[in-house]
Design an enzyme around this catalytic site. Structure first.
Site, PDB file in Angstrom:
ATOM      1  N   LYS A  14       1.032  -1.228  -0.061  1.00  0.00           N
ATOM      2  CA  LYS A  14      -0.013   0.124  -0.088  1.00  0.00           C
ATOM      3  C   LYS A  14       0.933   1.320   0.178  1.00  0.00           C
ATOM      4  O   LYS A  14       1.993   1.320   0.412  1.00  0.00           O
ATOM      5  CB  LYS A  14      -0.863   0.131   1.211  1.00  0.00           C
ATOM      6  CG  LYS A  14      -1.750  -0.981   1.179  1.00  0.00           C
ATOM      7  CD  LYS A  14      -2.987  -0.713   2.484  1.00  0.00           C
ATOM      8  CE  LYS A  14      -3.307  -1.909   3.236  1.00  0.00           C
ATOM      9  NZ  LYS A  14      -3.825  -2.023   4.469  1.00  0.00           N
ATOM     10  N   ARG A  90       6.033   1.665   7.136  1.00  0.00           N
ATOM     11  CA  ARG A  90       5.589   0.739   8.386  1.00  0.00           C
ATOM     12  C   ARG A  90       6.248  -0.391   8.359  1.00  0.00           C
ATOM     13  O   ARG A  90       6.337  -1.148   7.515  1.00  0.00           O
ATOM     14  CB  ARG A  90       3.959   0.472   7.780  1.00  0.00           C
ATOM     15  CG  ARG A  90       3.385  -0.170   9.293  1.00  0.00           C
ATOM     16  CD  ARG A  90       2.099  -0.621   8.741  1.00  0.00           C
ATOM     17  NE  ARG A  90       1.628  -1.495   9.769  1.00  0.00           N
ATOM     18  CZ  ARG A  90       0.742  -2.407   9.937  1.00  0.00           C
ATOM     19  NH1 ARG A  90       0.283  -2.960   8.873  1.00  0.00           N
ATOM     20  NH2 ARG A  90       0.460  -3.097  11.109  1.00  0.00           N
ATOM     21  N   HIS A 178      -0.113  -2.676  16.414  1.00  0.00           N
ATOM     22  CA  HIS A 178      -1.008  -1.447  16.040  1.00  0.00           C
ATOM     23  C   HIS A 178      -0.786  -0.266  16.915  1.00  0.00           C
ATOM     24  O   HIS A 178      -1.415   0.589  16.993  1.00  0.00           O
ATOM     25  CB  HIS A 178      -2.711  -1.898  16.400  1.00  0.00           C
ATOM     26  CG  HIS A 178      -3.171  -3.111  15.494  1.00  0.00           C
ATOM     27  ND1 HIS A 178      -3.984  -3.930  16.327  1.00  0.00           N
ATOM     28  CD2 HIS A 178      -3.160  -3.061  14.440  1.00  0.00           C
ATOM     29  CE1 HIS A 178      -4.266  -4.671  15.433  1.00  0.00           C
ATOM     30  NE2 HIS A 178      -4.151  -4.343  14.386  1.00  0.00           N
ATOM     31  N   HIS A 206      -8.758  -0.704  19.274  1.00  0.00           N
ATOM     32  CA  HIS A 206      -8.673  -0.945  17.719  1.00  0.00           C
ATOM     33  C   HIS A 206      -9.313  -2.117  17.093  1.00  0.00           C
ATOM     34  O   HIS A 206      -8.733  -3.322  17.430  1.00  0.00           O
ATOM     35  CB  HIS A 206      -7.033  -1.048  17.371  1.00  0.00           C
ATOM     36  CG  HIS A 206      -6.762  -0.975  15.696  1.00  0.00           C
ATOM     37  ND1 HIS A 206      -6.023   0.202  15.203  1.00  0.00           N
ATOM     38  CD2 HIS A 206      -6.956  -2.059  15.168  1.00  0.00           C
ATOM     39  CE1 HIS A 206      -6.124  -0.508  13.877  1.00  0.00           C
ATOM     40  NE2 HIS A 206      -6.409  -1.757  13.845  1.00  0.00           N
ATOM     41  N   GLY A 208     -10.718  -4.304  13.990  1.00  0.00           N
ATOM     42  CA  GLY A 208     -10.653  -4.269  12.810  1.00  0.00           C
ATOM     43  C   GLY A 208     -10.780  -5.863  12.451  1.00  0.00           C
ATOM     44  O   GLY A 208     -11.026  -6.868  13.072  1.00  0.00           O
ATOM     45  N   ASN A 209     -10.056  -6.034  11.251  1.00  0.00           N
ATOM     46  CA  ASN A 209      -9.817  -7.614  10.935  1.00  0.00           C
ATOM     47  C   ASN A 209      -8.744  -8.329  12.062  1.00  0.00           C
ATOM     48  O   ASN A 209      -8.957  -9.431  12.409  1.00  0.00           O
ATOM     49  CB  ASN A 209      -9.025  -7.618   9.550  1.00  0.00           C
ATOM     50  CG  ASN A 209      -9.023  -9.136   8.935  1.00  0.00           C
ATOM     51  OD1 ASN A 209      -9.982  -9.785   9.254  1.00  0.00           O
ATOM     52  ND2 ASN A 209      -8.151  -9.459   8.217  1.00  0.00           N
ATOM     53  N   ASP A 281     -15.455 -11.573   8.073  1.00  0.00           N
ATOM     54  CA  ASP A 281     -15.548 -10.406   7.794  1.00  0.00           C
ATOM     55  C   ASP A 281     -17.001  -9.843   8.803  1.00  0.00           C
ATOM     56  O   ASP A 281     -17.883 -10.833   8.469  1.00  0.00           O
ATOM     57  CB  ASP A 281     -16.175 -10.099   6.344  1.00  0.00           C
ATOM     58  CG  ASP A 281     -16.179  -8.592   6.127  1.00  0.00           C
ATOM     59  OD1 ASP A 281     -15.404  -7.808   5.572  1.00  0.00           O
ATOM     60  OD2 ASP A 281     -17.349  -8.021   6.380  1.00  0.00           O
ATOM     61  N   GLY A 329     -11.677  -0.605  11.371  1.00  0.00           N
ATOM     62  CA  GLY A 329     -12.934  -0.913  10.579  1.00  0.00           C
ATOM     63  C   GLY A 329     -14.241  -1.261  11.470  1.00  0.00           C
ATOM     64  O   GLY A 329     -15.209  -0.854  11.084  1.00  0.00           O
ATOM     65  N   GLY A 331     -14.468  -0.943  14.918  1.00  0.00           N
ATOM     66  CA  GLY A 331     -14.811  -0.023  15.727  1.00  0.00           C
ATOM     67  C   GLY A 331     -15.289   1.432  15.260  1.00  0.00           C
ATOM     68  O   GLY A 331     -16.416   2.016  15.957  1.00  0.00           O
ATOM     69  N   GLU A 332     -15.079   1.786  14.066  1.00  0.00           N
ATOM     70  CA  GLU A 332     -15.447   3.049  13.630  1.00  0.00           C
ATOM     71  C   GLU A 332     -16.966   2.719  12.884  1.00  0.00           C
ATOM     72  O   GLU A 332     -17.542   3.829  12.717  1.00  0.00           O
ATOM     73  CB  GLU A 332     -14.588   3.600  12.433  1.00  0.00           C
ATOM     74  CG  GLU A 332     -13.238   4.152  13.020  1.00  0.00           C
ATOM     75  CD  GLU A 332     -12.201   4.504  12.001  1.00  0.00           C
ATOM     76  OE1 GLU A 332     -12.514   4.792  10.716  1.00  0.00           O
ATOM     77  OE2 GLU A 332     -11.038   4.000  12.220  1.00  0.00           O
TER      78      GLU A 332
END
Ligand code: AMP
Length: 399
Positions: A14, A90, A178, A206, A208-209, A281, A329, A331-332
């Site tokens: 990315k 990262r 994270h 945090h 997410g996946n 997912d 993902g 949490g938000e």
């Protein structure tokens, strides 16, 4: 100043190009399936996305393609690679390295020396760094580690109660992951409530996946749920999270599994996917639960219960909490998850406005707390790439 942020995974890369003077992302994208019939998506604000199947045999090819796209007369956003002032990488695991730093030969050798404790994420990060060094030699490059924010944990939080010699010999300890996200959202939360970070007790979820929860007291991590690897703590998309360690040895014997096969079960076949049998997912598991799938419902209940347990334990460790926040993902975006976690937590001073939780805007900082809630409950969108770009900028500016 323009900063390229690179996040290299095993078969993906990315990228985001920041214009730090304008405080914005001018291009970003993703190379996926590197080495196995790759594809690229390249995005620029206000312009149509560019998507193509491409032939990328390795990360060197991916970086070369990214630079071609960024400088392409039609698709590009800069005239030449020279416009990129620095690159921030990262790096999931920094081992003993406790803050973001310039990547020197020495740093790179150290990162190579610890791939044994970081076999999934270490090699791709190193490949990404090497690929950039090849095509942009001499350009300042900074490594930002997921582990470094957690380096303030005291030994009683980071040690496992195993024979001490394994810590000395193999550095088996909790590192936490994270960290770049936890650091970013903790700082954002303090700014949002207009209080100094140093005056606050914050629990950052945090989810997410991959998911982890961190207790931040006066700006310093005192505990975190991920451990030696990102496997510990909450159940995740495909990771089990914490299990009785003896289950692992028992299953290896019963199922005749090698260590690698067992790792595969724990990392890729467990969590939401393993329990629900539906998907890793959250949206798909949620939809299945709504449709009456009992195992999907159980998977969600287990995730909520584990989240509550960790939050409760961190409140005990910090003797209180001022801010509980959700990010990433799930949490938000997952309103039902947040509601389920925060329900029946009034004993601990946590109460949200459930109606607002269901209707609040996405993609911005939001205060969900019910009137009178002792604890502020926030949603803070994470931005790890911005944090990496900011660290890179600060190091370059102060050098
Ligand atoms: P991340 O790893 O942070 O990208 O998060 C990925 C996870 O967030 C996946 O489990 C998604 O299903 C979940 N997620 C993303 N959007 C939503 C949404 N609108 N509702 C529920 N879960 C979501």
């Amino acid at each position: 100043m323009k900063i390229l942020v690179v996040n290299a995974g095993s078969s993906s890369l990315k990228y985001q190009l920041f214009d730090m003077d304008e405080n914005k992302v001018i291009a970003k994208g993703l190379c996926e399936k590197i080495g196995i019939g790759a594809a690229v998506t390249h995005k620029r604000p206000g312009k149509p996305d560019y998507k193509a199947d491409v032939d990328l045999k390795d990360h060197d090819d991916a970086i070369a393609l990214v630079l071609r796209l960024l400088t392409d007369p039609e698709l590009g956003v800069i005239a030449s690679v020279n416009e990129i002032d620095a690159i921030g990488h990262r790096v999931a695991h920094g081992g003993k390295l406790q803050s973001s730093m310039f990547i020197t030969d020495e740093v790179l050798h150290y990162l190579e020396s610890i791939v044994g404790i970081n076999p999934l994420h270490g090699p791709p990060a190193i490949k990404g760094i090497n690929a950039c060094r090849k095509v942009m030699p001499g350009k300042p490059m900074v490594a930002v580690f997921d582990t470094s924010f957690h380096s303030t944990m005291p030994p009683k939080s980071y040690l496992y109660a195993l024979p001490y010699e394994y810590y000395e010999k193999y550095k088996v300890r909790r590192y936490g992951f994270h960290g770049t996200s936890h650091r970013y959202v903790a700082n954002q939360a303090a700014a949002f409530v207009r209080k100094p970070l140093e005056s606050l007790k914050i629990i950052t979820c945090h989810c997410g996946n991959g998911s982890s929860i961190t207790a931040v007291n006066a700006g310093k991590v005192i505990d975190t749920s991920m451990g030696f690897t990102p496997q510990e703590g909450l159940p995740m998309g495909t990771r089990s999270g914490s299990v009785d360690p003896t289950v692992v040895t028992y299953l290896m014997r019963e199922e005749n599994l090698t260590p690698d096969q067992m790792d595969d079960v724990l990392n890729k076949k467990s969590g939401l996917l393993g329990v629900s049998g539906v998907s890793s997912d959250m949206r798909e598991v949620g939809a299945a639960a709504q449709a009456g799938n009992e195992r999907a419902k159980l998977a969600l209940d287990m995730l909520v219960q584990s989240t509550k347990k960790i939050i409760g334990s961190y409140i005990a460790e910090m003797n209180g909490v001022d801010i509980l926040l959700f990010t990433a993902g799930i949490g938000e975006n997952d309103r039902d998850f947040r509601q389920a976690v925060c329900r029946n937590m009034d004993y601990l001073g946590i109460a949200i406005d459930e109606k607002y939780n269901q209707s609040c805007p996405r993609g911005e900082n939001v205060d969900l707390s019910a009137p009178g809630s002792k604890v502020k409950v926030l949603v803070i969108p994470t931005d790890e790439e911005l944090m990496i770009a900011t660290d890179t900028l600060n190091l370059v500016k102060n050098n």
